[in-house]
Design a protein around this motif. Structure first.
Motif, PDB file in Angstrom:
ATOM      1  N   GLY A 379       0.711  -1.211   0.165  1.00 18.09           N
ATOM      2  CA  GLY A 379      -0.132  -0.071   0.090  1.00 18.09           C
ATOM      3  C   GLY A 379       0.956   1.142   0.174  1.00 18.09           C
ATOM      4  N   THR A 380       1.946   1.254   0.976  1.00 14.55           N
ATOM      5  CA  THR A 380       2.824   2.337   1.022  1.00 14.55           C
ATOM      6  C   THR A 380       3.245   2.548  -0.362  1.00 14.55           C
ATOM      7  N   ALA A 381       4.000   1.508  -1.050  1.00 12.03           N
ATOM      8  CA  ALA A 381       4.513   1.674  -2.393  1.00 12.03           C
ATOM      9  C   ALA A 381       3.784   2.145  -3.454  1.00 12.03           C
ATOM     10  N   GLY A 393      -3.018  12.542  -3.570  1.00 13.25           N
ATOM     11  CA  GLY A 393      -2.739  12.105  -1.982  1.00 13.25           C
ATOM     12  C   GLY A 393      -3.555  11.099  -1.497  1.00 13.25           C
ATOM     13  N   LEU A 394      -2.884  10.014  -1.018  1.00 15.42           N
ATOM     14  CA  LEU A 394      -3.826   8.805  -0.694  1.00 15.42           C
ATOM     15  C   LEU A 394      -3.109   8.325   0.696  1.00 15.42           C
ATOM     16  N   THR A 395      -3.989   7.836   1.523  1.00 16.26           N
ATOM     17  CA  THR A 395      -3.407   7.319   2.711  1.00 16.26           C
ATOM     18  C   THR A 395      -3.024   5.569   2.730  1.00 16.26           C
ATOM     19  N   SER A 396      -1.802   5.147   2.945  1.00 15.03           N
ATOM     20  CA  SER A 396      -1.692   3.633   3.143  1.00 15.03           C
ATOM     21  C   SER A 396      -1.990   3.136   4.285  1.00 15.03           C
ATOM     22  N   MET A 397      -3.054   2.388   4.369  1.00 13.91           N
ATOM     23  CA  MET A 397      -3.466   1.437   5.688  1.00 13.91           C
ATOM     24  C   MET A 397      -3.014   0.056   5.422  1.00 13.91           C
ATOM     25  N   ASP A 398      -1.704  -0.243   5.165  1.00 18.25           N
ATOM     26  CA  ASP A 398      -1.558  -1.736   4.821  1.00 18.25           C
ATOM     27  C   ASP A 398      -0.530  -2.148   6.310  1.00 18.25           C
ATOM     28  N   SER A 399      -0.211  -3.169   6.099  1.00 14.99           N
ATOM     29  CA  SER A 399       0.368  -3.853   7.375  1.00 14.99           C
ATOM     30  C   SER A 399       1.586  -2.904   7.902  1.00 14.99           C
ATOM     31  N   LEU A 400       2.090  -2.040   6.982  1.00 12.42           N
ATOM     32  CA  LEU A 400       3.179  -1.124   7.897  1.00 12.42           C
ATOM     33  C   LEU A 400       2.558  -0.191   8.417  1.00 12.42           C
ATOM     34  N   HIS A 401       1.475   0.632   7.830  1.00 10.87           N
ATOM     35  CA  HIS A 401       0.936   1.793   8.311  1.00 10.87           C
ATOM     36  C   HIS A 401      -0.256   1.698   9.202  1.00 10.87           C
ATOM     37  N   ARG A 402      -0.805   0.669   9.360  1.00 15.86           N
ATOM     38  CA  ARG A 402      -1.997   0.357  10.085  1.00 15.86           C
ATOM     39  C   ARG A 402      -2.224   0.770  11.410  1.00 15.86           C
ATOM     40  N   GLY A 403      -1.069   0.821  12.017  1.00 14.96           N
ATOM     41  CA  GLY A 403      -0.936   1.413  13.462  1.00 14.96           C
ATOM     42  C   GLY A 403      -1.391   0.395  14.328  1.00 14.96           C
ATOM     43  N   PRO A 420      -5.400  -7.469   7.965  1.00 10.85           N
ATOM     44  CA  PRO A 420      -6.230  -8.573   6.975  1.00 10.85           C
ATOM     45  C   PRO A 420      -6.323  -8.384   5.559  1.00 10.85           C
ATOM     46  N   TYR A 421      -6.168  -6.900   5.292  1.00 15.45           N
ATOM     47  CA  TYR A 421      -6.107  -6.541   3.656  1.00 15.45           C
ATOM     48  C   TYR A 421      -4.979  -5.434   3.789  1.00 15.45           C
ATOM     49  N   GLU A 422      -4.331  -5.430   2.678  1.00 11.94           N
ATOM     50  CA  GLU A 422      -3.401  -4.269   2.347  1.00 11.94           C
ATOM     51  C   GLU A 422      -3.971  -3.039   1.621  1.00 11.94           C
ATOM     52  N   LEU A 423      -4.446  -2.348   2.487  1.00 11.64           N
ATOM     53  CA  LEU A 423      -5.459  -1.235   1.754  1.00 11.64           C
ATOM     54  C   LEU A 423      -4.823   0.053   1.813  1.00 11.64           C
ATOM     55  N   ILE A 424      -5.304   0.959   0.740  1.00  7.17           N
ATOM     56  CA  ILE A 424      -4.922   2.268   0.538  1.00  7.17           C
ATOM     57  C   ILE A 424      -6.270   3.133   0.575  1.00  7.17           C
TER      58      ILE A 424
END
Ligand code: F0G
Length: 489
Positions: A379-381, A393-403, A420-424
């Motif tokens: 998602g970040t990539a 401008g989009l927000t990554s909500m993947d495993s790295l960034h989901r907090g 559960p999902y690699e989301l943006i």
């Protein structure tokens, strides 16, 4: 304010599922950029559009919070504002509007969502508690840790099923909630339902689910329990109930919001979303004693109980915006834009989370970039590459960034928990963009995807900063930084 709330909802044969019910009076110019420039800018911003100076973002979908375009009705109301400290003239229209909106008796303004949450969690969440939710938003999660409690996300099973096309995938798992009450009910003093469920792809919650939570609390509670609704985008959730839950087609979204709130003990709202304002929030409830207990806490944090950190201008804007934001014609148009964007993505082969609902569109980044392992931030990539391609401008909500934290040891920041999902998240600011902007964002994502395996995965950087306090651990994700393993194309 020439057109009244009633007139705005007059019967019409104009298809608001095809055209917006408003037009543009003021426009905002954007700063032109080039691809080379953007490639440098995103590098300087530590590879996240959220860190960019916003002037360099052409279509900014990082958040829908505080980013709405206000109406002529709101701006004109702001000129009538009274800035008196106690019982300002502007407090009364706000109080009226919030009572109409929630159907609740007592309202407490707060400067934004999280300050309202802070006083609720301080009052109701005790050390050692478990706080169940369909999925806490970052700030209520943080309030749990801050008060020594554990946030417990029990999202319904449908959410985790890729192929499930049903609505209301934001529900709480009621069986799991019941079990939690039976086994550990002595530790539960508050249940939080987020409507719709922002951190689960913005999925809506059904009326049935809300009703069931009420019943479970009443039947299984082992001590006093507060049923709390996080209603930041409740109007949009109400629209989905109107459209897709049996028995609600003939009700207005406002009536549906009222019914949703009627099952809760307390509701809290970041009005920066569905309230159509740039700043503001509130808490609403019916119980006088609880209201009185919250009052001193509000005064400590946000100011006197008739302004809660808001200027008179903010209160006037919110009094108008909250009811504009629950207007059925407006909500129909908002869903239309969402569908346009989701379809623009799908037609270009960009995978989106189904169903797309009124808050925004979530991209399934690992499906778009299958060569990047989950722990290396697909998602970040993809979000970085989409910025390079189109200034979006989009927000990554993947495993790295989901907090999220390691459940067994929240302070273990070294471990990357797989999501559960690699989301943006492509959040849709309200009334701010045209349909063509969404085509452009979809095009930028498609261009980004076309680089395929040339797009790098990401790794965590070692940052020199003091360790985050254990009670602030829920906010860790804001301070982690990542870098690409090689150059972006
Ligand atoms: N609840 C939900 C569901 C939210 O999405 C937010 C904020 C808050 C509470 C906190 O409200 O920002 O006014 O203090 N969400 C923003 C977002 C930041 O981008 O989703 P706040």
């Amino acid at each position: 304010m020439r057109i009244s709330n009633q007139e705005m909802l007059a019967p019409s044969d104009i298809p608001y599922n095809l055209v917006p019910p408003h037009r543009t009076k003021v426009v905002e110019y954007t700063t032109p950029t080039t691809r080379d420039q953007r490639k440098n800018l995103i590098k300087e911003a530590n590879w996240s559009a959220c860190n960019l100076p916003s002037e360099y973002i052409f279509v900014n979908m990082c958040t829908d919070s505080g980013t709405s375009a206000m109406s002529d009705r709101q701006w004109s109301a702001m000129w009538l504002a009274d800035e008196s400290y106690f019982y300002s003239k502007s407090w009364y229209p706000l109080n009226d509007a919030l009572q109409t909106y929630t159907g609740m008796k007592y309202t407490i303004p707060s400067h934004q969502g999280r300050s309202g949450e802070a006083i609720l969690y301080e009052l109701f969440v005790k050390e050692g508690d478990i706080v169940p939710s369909n999925c806490h938003f970052t700030t209520t999660r943080a309030h749990c840790y801050y008060n020594g409690a554990i946030p417990e996300d029990i999202t319904c099973k449908e959410y985790f099923d890729d192929n499930d096309q049903s609505w209301f995938k934001g529900n709480i798992d009621t069986e799991a909630l019941k079990k939690l009450f039976i086994e550990q009910g002595d530790k539960i003093g508050l249940v939080e339902l987020v409507v719709p469920n922002n951190l689960c792809a913005g999925q809506p919650v059904s009326m049935k689910n809300i009703r069931e939570v009420r019943e479970i609390i009443d039947k299984y509670k082992k001590r006093d329990v507060i049923f709390s609704l996080d209603i930041a985008r409740i109007s949009e959730n109400a629209w989905i109930i109107k459209k897709f839950e049996e028995g609600y087609g003939y009700k207005s979204s406002l009536e549906i919001v009222n019914e949703m709130c009627s099952y809760a003990d307390v509701v809290h709202m970041s009005a920066k979303k569905a309230g159509l304002v740039n700043m503001g929030g509130f808490v609403a409830l019916n119980d006088q004693t609880v209201y009185q207990k919250l009052q001193p806490k509000l005064i400590r944090i946000d100011g006197f109980t008739t302004y809660g950190g808001l200027s008179g201008r903010d209160m006037e804007a919110l009094a108008v915006g909250i009811l504009e934001g629950v207007n059925d014609y407006y909500l129909e148009d908002r869903q239309r834009q969402c569908d346009i964007f989701a379809n623009a993505c799908k037609s270009r082969g960009v995978s989106v989370f189904d169903p797309a609902c009124t808050l925004g569109v979530w991209i399934l980044a690992d499906k778009c970039l299958p060569h990047i392992p989950k722990a290396q931030g697909p998602g970040t990539a993809l979000a970085v590459q989409a910025y390079i391609e189109g200034g979006v401008g989009l927000t990554s909500m993947d495993s790295l960034h989901r907090g999220r934290e390691d459940k067994d040891d929240p302070t273990n920041t070294a471990k990357i928990q797989l999501a559960p999902y690699e989301l943006i998240r492509c959040a849709i600011p309200r009334r701010a963009y045209n349909d063509d902007h969404f085509e452009w964002v979809a095009e930028s994502l498609a261009k980004a995807m076309s680089w395929g395996e040339m797009i790098p995965g990401y790794r965590r950087m070692d940052i020199d900063r003091p360790a985050i306090e254990a009670r602030d651990i829920g906010l860790r994700a804001f301070f982690d930084e990542y870098e690409p393993m090689h150059e972006h194309p």
